[in-house]
Each structure stands twice: as structure tokens, then as C-alpha cells.
Design an enzyme around this catalytic site. Structure first.
Site, PDB file in Angstrom:
ATOM      1  N   GLU A  67     -19.870  22.346 -14.044  1.00  0.00           N
ATOM      2  CA  GLU A  67     -20.292  21.036 -14.569  1.00  0.00           C
ATOM      3  C   GLU A  67     -19.446  19.921 -13.957  1.00  0.00           C
ATOM      4  O   GLU A  67     -19.955  18.877 -13.552  1.00  0.00           O
ATOM      5  CB  GLU A  67     -20.135  20.998 -16.093  1.00  0.00           C
ATOM      6  CG  GLU A  67     -21.127  21.870 -16.836  1.00  0.00           C
ATOM      7  CD  GLU A  67     -20.773  21.935 -18.325  1.00  0.00           C
ATOM      8  OE1 GLU A  67     -20.780  20.889 -18.991  1.00  0.00           O
ATOM      9  OE2 GLU A  67     -20.473  23.040 -18.804  1.00  0.00           O
TER      10      GLU A  67
ATOM     11  N   SER B  72       0.819  -1.219   0.000  1.00  0.00           N
ATOM     12  CA  SER B  72       0.000   0.000   0.000  1.00  0.00           C
ATOM     13  C   SER B  72       0.845   1.257   0.000  1.00  0.00           C
ATOM     14  O   SER B  72       0.322   2.371   0.000  1.00  0.00           O
ATOM     15  CB  SER B  72      -0.914   0.005   1.229  1.00  0.00           C
ATOM     16  OG  SER B  72      -0.134  -0.087   2.413  1.00  0.00           O
TER      17      SER B  72
ATOM     18  N   SER C 221     -15.219  25.789 -27.203  1.00  0.00           N
ATOM     19  CA  SER C 221     -15.479  24.562 -27.930  1.00  0.00           C
ATOM     20  C   SER C 221     -14.474  24.452 -29.073  1.00  0.00           C
ATOM     21  O   SER C 221     -14.079  25.455 -29.649  1.00  0.00           O
ATOM     22  CB  SER C 221     -16.902  24.585 -28.488  1.00  0.00           C
ATOM     23  OG  SER C 221     -17.008  23.710 -29.590  1.00  0.00           O
TER      24      SER C 221
ATOM     25  N   HIS D 264     -40.586  23.763  -8.787  1.00  0.00           N
ATOM     26  CA  HIS D 264     -40.756  22.923  -9.990  1.00  0.00           C
ATOM     27  C   HIS D 264     -40.085  23.555 -11.207  1.00  0.00           C
ATOM     28  O   HIS D 264     -40.497  23.309 -12.340  1.00  0.00           O
ATOM     29  CB  HIS D 264     -42.244  22.672 -10.292  1.00  0.00           C
ATOM     30  CG  HIS D 264     -43.044  22.283  -9.085  1.00  0.00           C
ATOM     31  ND1 HIS D 264     -43.223  20.980  -8.684  1.00  0.00           N
ATOM     32  CD2 HIS D 264     -43.696  23.040  -8.165  1.00  0.00           C
ATOM     33  CE1 HIS D 264     -43.955  20.945  -7.581  1.00  0.00           C
ATOM     34  NE2 HIS D 264     -44.252  22.185  -7.244  1.00  0.00           N
TER      35      HIS D 264
ATOM     36  N   LYS E   1     -19.007  29.378 -28.504  1.00  0.00           N
ATOM     37  CA  LYS E   1     -19.303  28.767 -27.211  1.00  0.00           C
ATOM     38  C   LYS E   1     -18.379  29.220 -26.086  1.00  0.00           C
ATOM     39  O   LYS E   1     -17.187  29.359 -26.254  1.00  0.00           O
ATOM     40  CB  LYS E   1     -19.171  27.231 -27.334  1.00  0.00           C
ATOM     41  CG  LYS E   1     -20.248  26.598 -28.173  1.00  0.00           C
ATOM     42  CD  LYS E   1     -21.569  26.529 -27.445  1.00  0.00           C
ATOM     43  CE  LYS E   1     -21.501  25.539 -26.327  1.00  0.00           C
ATOM     44  NZ  LYS E   1     -22.370  24.406 -26.477  1.00  0.00           N
TER      45      LYS E   1
ATOM     46  N   ASN F 173     -18.284  27.626 -22.256  1.00  0.00           N
ATOM     47  CA  ASN F 173     -18.938  26.599 -21.447  1.00  0.00           C
ATOM     48  C   ASN F 173     -18.552  26.682 -19.971  1.00  0.00           C
ATOM     49  O   ASN F 173     -17.383  26.878 -19.652  1.00  0.00           O
ATOM     50  CB  ASN F 173     -18.577  25.212 -21.974  1.00  0.00           C
ATOM     51  CG  ASN F 173     -19.074  24.993 -23.396  1.00  0.00           C
ATOM     52  OD1 ASN F 173     -20.129  25.498 -23.772  1.00  0.00           O
ATOM     53  ND2 ASN F 173     -18.303  24.266 -24.183  1.00  0.00           N
TER      54      ASN F 173
END
Ligand code: ARG
Length: 466
Positions: A298, A31, A285, A164, A291, A293
Site C-alpha cells: 500500500e 543548501s 490493526s 476489466h 486484521k 494489513n
């Protein structure tokens, strides 16, 4: 020197064994590739143990001196990268001990008196985790501060509150951010509680039954800054509930980060257009030139999954083990280490990301205005005029339906039209139909009224020491 277990690269484990471990088994059981990161805790634990052994007259002062000098050399070697880690010596404990024996001879061999790797590893992991939890606590405070500072600039910024994911009622952006401050403050509380239970001393349990040497466990706990002793030697070496608890607390923290991330991603999409993230947190992108992002939120949302996985892994690791120590427990480290690394990096990056959020207040307000967010206020207005709530609710539903068909907001309907839905509506109605009027009216403790939110900001600042 006679053969001992440190020679097992070529020799058998001990005199009891007739052959050395196969290479495959060595690789399987070793280990040190991952547990070497416990080295500081391992040395701190050894120093405290040795100091106590000397005080108790179990080893001599000269032995203690040699052990201290040897461990200091080893620290320097590890720090500078000159220490040779040997995978055939299995783990961090045996690697350090073997080097100590090289440096300190018999004194080094005496260090393991009244100790087993079972209580040693449990101590090391607890010491290491205790310090990591302190670091996470600091990051959680920093993140809360960043959110509070952003909130302070937006107590009057209207955000459509959703249920909602449908526009429900107007809230301030500050109020929404303070919801996350509450979550992260509970995370910090949970971490502190887990830390207290982690910060207890297993040493003295030895292999499982305790030891016959006259140890002073309290002195070792004190030297290591631990808050108490594990009171049962069998429990001390066998349970890893502190690691499970930590991973559970880390999982909850990642749930909170993940929900926030999901909102940031939504808010940044063109369909919402509520915020921008600083360019340094975004990527482009390779094919679509337009783009930008929100990769960081994320990824944070995605990384929550691996921490939940580690929690499940540790629970499963524990559930079938008979008392006391079993080698299974060696598998506690990688999930624990990765949970700490993941939460730490995520919190660090969010501490920087939050101040870099640009708020597009008009877009938020426009979305709230479009969504009939003050319909409840109109119903409440009628209730104040003596109309039963259910009747008011129905009348307002008709008014909203009419406004949707006409393509206008409730506040844009002429008074006469509104009165057609309920005669109780009078010329003072337009005050309650505005977003700001709605916000200002929610003065209950915990509500979104700016004065209430400002009071909460002050409370958080006092609590967070800023
Ligand atoms: N590397 C081991 C672990 O992580 C240390 C304890 C080994 N104890 C033993 N009796 N084999 O758990």
C-alpha cells in the site's frame, strides 16, 4: 589573511559588497543542509580537476600535493562526523573549499582556478546520480531474479487472467509474474540509457563561457570515469535534463511497482484469497484483532505519487529559465535525492517481499473455474470445426448464460445440453473446456502455455546471469 568569501558569516560576500547578507537571506539561500550528501562527488571532482591543472602546468606539483592531502583530511573528517558544516557557507562546495583553504592555505585557494561552482555543481550531481543509477540497476536485476524464481515454481499454477477486473481467460501465475519481469527489465534498460547521458563532464565550462586556461577536459573525464564531455559550455552549466529524465524513468518504475502492489493488495484480501504476504511485511490493526494489513505494497503504491510529483517539480523548475545557470537549479537536489531514496528503498523491500509470497494455488484455480474462463476456448473449438467466429461467440454466450442460471461450470454441462447450443459440438469438447487444456493450447511466442513460459524463464535466467 585578508578577508575572503569564506569569512562572510560576519563579512560581506566580497569587496564589492557594502554589507553582509541578512540572516534570513542566508537561511533562504543555504543548501548545505541537503547538498552535503554530494561531498564524495565534490571531492572526486576536485581531485580530478586539480590533477589536470598540475599536469597542464597551471598549478605546481607542490600545490597539488597540498590539495590532495587537504582533501584526504576533509574526507576523513566528514566520514567520521567531525567536519563542521557551516550553513552560512551556503553549500557543500564552499564548505569543503573553505576547510581546504584552512588546511592548505594558498594551494587551497588555487583549486578553484578555471572552475566555477556552476560547472562544479553540475559535475557533482552527475557523478552522484551516475553511481546511484548503477545501484538501482543492480536492485532491478535482483528484483527480476526474485520474480523469475517465484515464477519457476508456478508455471502450472492456474490464475484467472482478468480484463476489466472480470475473469477473462486462464493464465499461469508464472506468466503473470513474468509480465512484471518484462516491465522491470525495460526500467533497467531505461536507467542504463539515462546513466549514459548523465555520465558526461561539465567541468571546463566554468561559469558559462568556458575558460582561457589550457585545460585537458578529456583527461578529467577519463579520471572520473565519465563517458564524454558536455560539448557546449552554456548547456553544460544550465540544463538538468538528465535529472528530469532520471525522474521520469524512476516514475515509470514506480508505476510498475504500484500496479504490482495493487494486485498484491487485491490478492491478499479475503475476497480473492490468492496469496499471503510474510508477516514481516504486514501490520495489524490497533482496534480489529483479526486484521493483517498489506502495508508495504500500500505504501509503495502511495510513494509512487511523490516521485511523479518530483518529476513535475523538476520540469517546472526548468521551463522558465533563461540560459545559462540560474540559482533556481539549486532546487533540483531535494526532488532528485528523494526520488532516488524512494525508488531505492522500494526496490530493496520488494526484493525481500517477493520470495516471501505464499501462493494459494487452489483458491486461484477455483476462481478461474468459477469465472467461465474457458468460454473463448469453446468458441475457438467451434471455429476449428468450421463455424464462423462471430456465430461461435454467440452460441457460447448462450451456453454460458445457461450454465450461470444452472449454477454450474461449462465443463459440467452434459454433452447433449452443449449440443443444444451448437450441433458442431462433439464428445471431444471436454478437453478444451478444462483450465489446463486452455493453458496448454496457448503456445504462441509470448503465450501462457507452460512450455512457452518455461522457455521464457530460461531466457530471463540467462539474461540475468543466474
Ligand atoms: N548551490 C548551488 C547549486 O546548487 C551551486 C552553484 C551556485 N552557483 C552560483 N553561481 N551561485 O546550484
Amino acid at each position: 589573511m585578508t578577508a575572503n568569501q569564506f569569512d562572510k558569516k560576519t563579512e560581506a560576500w566580497s569587496a564589492l559588497f557594502s554589507e553582509p547578507m541578512s540572516e534570513l537571506v542566508q537561511r533562504y539561500t543555504s543548501s548545505v543542509a541537503f547538498d552535503r550528501r554530494l561531498w564524495r562527488a565534490d571531492i572526486a571532482g576536485s581531485l580530478a580537476h586539480a590533477g589536470m591543472l598540475a599536469t597542464q602546468g597551471i598549478i605546481s606539483a607542490a600545490d597539488l600535493g597540498a590539495i590532495k592531502a587537504g582533501l584526504a583530511t576533509i574526507s576523513a573528517e566528514i566520514e567520521s562526523g567531525t567536519f563542521t558544516w557551516r550553513s552560512e557557507l551556503e553549500d557543500v562546495h564552499l564548505n569543503i573549499e573553505a576547510r581546504l583553504v584552512q588546511l592548505a592555505g594558498d594551494a587551497g585557494k588555487r583549486l578553484h582556478t578555471a572552475r566555477s561552482r556552476n560547472d562544479q555543481v553540475a559535475t557533482d550531481v552527475r557523478l552522484w546520480l551516475r553511481d546511484e543509477i548503477s545501484g538501482l540497476g543492480t536492485l532491478l536485476v535482483e528484483l527480476q531474479r526474485a520474480l523469475v524464481e517465484l515464477a519457476d515454481r508456478h508455471t502450472e499454477t492456474i490464475l484467472p487472467g482478468f480484463t476489466h477486473l472480470q475473469v477473462a481467460q486462464p493464465v499461469s501465475f508464472a506468466h503473470h509474474l513474468l509480465a512484471y519481469v518484462e516491465m522491470f527489465s525495460r526500467d533497467a534498460e531505461r536507467m542504463a540509457e539515462v546513466r549514459a547521458r548523465t555520465n558526461r563532464l561539465p567541468l571546463g565550462a566554468a561559469a558559462l563561457a568556458g575558460t582561457s586556461y589550457p585545460l585537458d577536459r578529456e583527461a578529467v573525464a577519463k579520471a572520473l570515469g565519465m563517458e564524454g564531455l558536455c560539448r557546449n559550455s552554456i548547456d553544460a552549466v544550465s540544463d538538468r535534463d538528465f535529472a528530469i529524465e532520471f525522474t521520469a524513468a524512476a516514475s515509470l518504475c514506480m508505476v510498475h511497482v504500484s500496479r504490482f502492489s495493487e494486485e498484491l493488495v487485491l490478492w491478499m484480501s479475503q475476497n480473492f484469497g490468492f496469496i499471503e504476504l510474510a508477516d514481516r511485511f504486514c501490520t495489524g490493526s490497533s482496534i480489529m484483532p483479526q486484521k493483517k494489513n498489506p502495508d508495504v505494497p500500500e505504501l509503495a503504491r502511495g510513494k509512487a505519487g511523490r516521485v511523479f510529483g518530483h518529476l513535475m517539480g523538476l520540469l517546472t523548475l526548468m521551463k522558465g529559465q533563461p540560459l545559462a545557470y540560474n540559482k533556481d537549479n539549486q532546487e533540483d537536489k531535494e526532488p532528485l535525492f528523494d526520488s532516488v531514496d524512494t525508488v531505492k528503498d522500494t526496490l530493496r523491500i520488494f526484493c525481500e517481499l517477493v520470495p516471501g509470497i505464499t501462493v494459494k494455488a487452489e483458491a486461484m484455480e477455483r476462481a478461474a473455474a468459477r469465472g467461465y474462463a474457458t468460454a473463448t476456448d469453446l468458441a475457438d473449438y467451434l471455429v476449428r470445426k468450421g463455424v464462423p467466429f462471430r456465430d461461435a461467440h454467440e452460441a457460447v454466450a448462450h451456453a454460458v448464460k445457461h450454465a450461470i442460471q444452472a449454477g454450474v461450470g461449462l465443463a459440467e454441462l452434459p454433452l447433449a445440453t452443449l449440443q443444444g447450443f451448437h450441433p458442431g459440438i462433439a464428445s471431444d469438447v471436454h478437453g478444451v473446456l478444462t483450465l489446463r487444456g486452455s493453458l496448454a493450447s496457448r503456445t504462441v511466442v509470448g503465450g501462457t502455455a507452460p512450455e512457452q513460459v518455461r522457455a521464457e524463464i530460461a531466457r530471463h535466467r540467462a539474461r540475468l546471469g543466474k
